[in-house]
Design an enzyme around this catalytic site. Sequence first.
Site, PDB file in Angstrom:
ATOM      1  N   CYS A  21       0.843  -1.188   0.000  1.00 17.89           N
ATOM      2  CA  CYS A  21       0.000   0.000   0.000  1.00 17.89           C
ATOM      3  C   CYS A  21       0.884   1.246   0.000  1.00 17.89           C
ATOM      4  CB  CYS A  21      -0.932   0.004   1.214  1.00 17.89           C
ATOM      5  SG  CYS A  21      -0.104   0.258   2.797  1.00 17.89           S
ATOM      6  N   CYS A  24       2.872   1.889   3.256  1.00 18.45           N
ATOM      7  CA  CYS A  24       3.989   0.954   3.454  1.00 18.45           C
ATOM      8  C   CYS A  24       5.155   1.303   2.530  1.00 18.45           C
ATOM      9  CB  CYS A  24       3.535  -0.485   3.236  1.00 18.45           C
ATOM     10  SG  CYS A  24       2.724  -1.207   4.686  1.00 18.45           S
ATOM     11  N   CYS A  88      -2.981  -4.757   1.261  1.00 15.53           N
ATOM     12  CA  CYS A  88      -1.517  -4.641   1.301  1.00 15.53           C
ATOM     13  C   CYS A  88      -0.880  -5.952   1.728  1.00 15.53           C
ATOM     14  CB  CYS A  88      -1.123  -3.524   2.269  1.00 15.53           C
ATOM     15  SG  CYS A  88       0.658  -3.335   2.477  1.00 15.53           S
ATOM     16  N   CYS A  91       1.202  -4.773   5.571  1.00 15.47           N
ATOM     17  CA  CYS A  91       0.446  -4.371   6.771  1.00 15.47           C
ATOM     18  C   CYS A  91      -0.915  -5.040   6.858  1.00 15.47           C
ATOM     19  CB  CYS A  91       0.301  -2.858   6.827  1.00 15.47           C
ATOM     20  SG  CYS A  91      -0.869  -2.168   5.623  1.00 15.47           S
ATOM     21  N   ASP A 293       8.059 -18.222  37.329  1.00 11.67           N
ATOM     22  CA  ASP A 293       8.218 -18.168  35.879  1.00 11.67           C
ATOM     23  C   ASP A 293       6.900 -17.740  35.242  1.00 11.67           C
ATOM     24  OD1 ASP A 293      10.799 -19.047  36.163  1.00 11.67           O
ATOM     25  OD2 ASP A 293      10.313 -21.149  35.806  1.00 11.67           O
TER      26      ASP A 293
END
Length: 478
Positions: A21, A24, A88, A91, A293
């Site tokens: 696009c 981008c 696109c 993205c 953890d």
Amino acid sequence: MLPLKEKDKAIVGKLLASGCCARCVLRFCCIGVPDAYRHGRRETLRQLRAFAEENHNCQNVGQLEPARKRSRLESEEAADEDEGEGVCVVCLGVLQHLSDASQAVQIADAVKKEKYEVDTLVLSISLPAQVCVRERSCWLPPCHFDQRSPRLARAKCGALGRRDVVQVKEAFKWIVQGPLARELGAVAVAAKSPLEVSVCFAHPETDADCHFLASTCPDCFKVSKNKQSAFTRMAVAKALEKIPDDKFLERSPRPPSRPSSGCAPPEVRCVHASVLAAFGARGFNFSSSGREDVDVRTLGNGRPFALELLNPRKSQLSPESMKNVQQVINASSEKVRVRDLQMVGRDAASRMKEGEEEKTKSYRALVWTQKSIREDDVAFVNRIEDLRVDQKTPLRVLHRRALAVRQRLVHSMSADLLDEHHFRLGLRTQAGTYIKEFVHGDFGRTKPNLCQLLDTHADILELDVESVDVDWPPALPD
């Protein structure tokens, strides 16, 4: 003015042909001017196409067309351009159809609905994991026109390193934050705030796009009970760091394949730092009685913790107000709960830390064994009491803890057989005992360990903390 130069023409033409696009394309040309992304996408696309086709003596893109002409062209050509542009390939539509004024309205509505009393907010963007993969795949081809000399090719096409490319998140914020601030009125978008507005994008083809990484870097992808998919953004980024460019290009299509659809409309979540807002504080220091953890749940009465508020505007809250803050925290998440929220002095917080080495903790683990386990093995484990264990600093924490041998006490154990290779193991131990290493032995660094006691290889599959035996903070009446 779009600040593009003659050297960018090869990149612009290549990226447009690859299915990127307009915004981008600007990102890959390392255009770091926020205003360049705020123009309409159709108008920017026309300017990029004209720039890529004009004669090579032109150094910069000309001025954008006047508003009246632009409006007429948009009405005449919008349908044709949308059809030709498509979703696109990098993205996945985030900077095309999901970053306009209507998106700012959706985010603003989510904030207004919660009725937060704040004057700032932080905008946080979460993207599908495959955006990293597609970005790398699209970044590499323009810099590999000359396969015999990639460095020379990169210099010729004028491209910079991947770290110089403007991130999708940054471009999205540049586009949206202006309309968002106007919608919210007195609330400004800032770098720090008690209110975080998280905009989460998802795409149905994430696993398919990232699947080849699992065979190349299998150690980066581990499914856990807290993750819906092994292909998290962090895991994908770790795998991409390990794969050299030439190997990546062998496994990934270039340019990236056309997605069958764009990202779905994003989910908007508001995360409010309720304590900071209640006291008008600018920050905090967090301390707790030990830690676990990330894949270990703390159940029972939870783990004692304390917050030191920095520069608070209020020094006291009534018990009713404090209870309301606790309710807001508990309503904001399904995974975290707070109890007995109250004001404490510095001395009380010190007592919490003093009890770290003295307290006991109870665990419940799911254990796998290589050999078949019988009832007499279970009875043997159940009889063990006050077992002294020598634990050399585990390999997994050696990078942050000093090498030493620490003696710990396993007060008691209980086993419940599930099948011949699995059983539930309950443990009550001295604080600071490494439970995972006690089960699998950590290559003999923990002695004795469950592998030695049962004379078989064993590993821990799940682990929960059932209680932290510290009488702090004081319990409050319901």
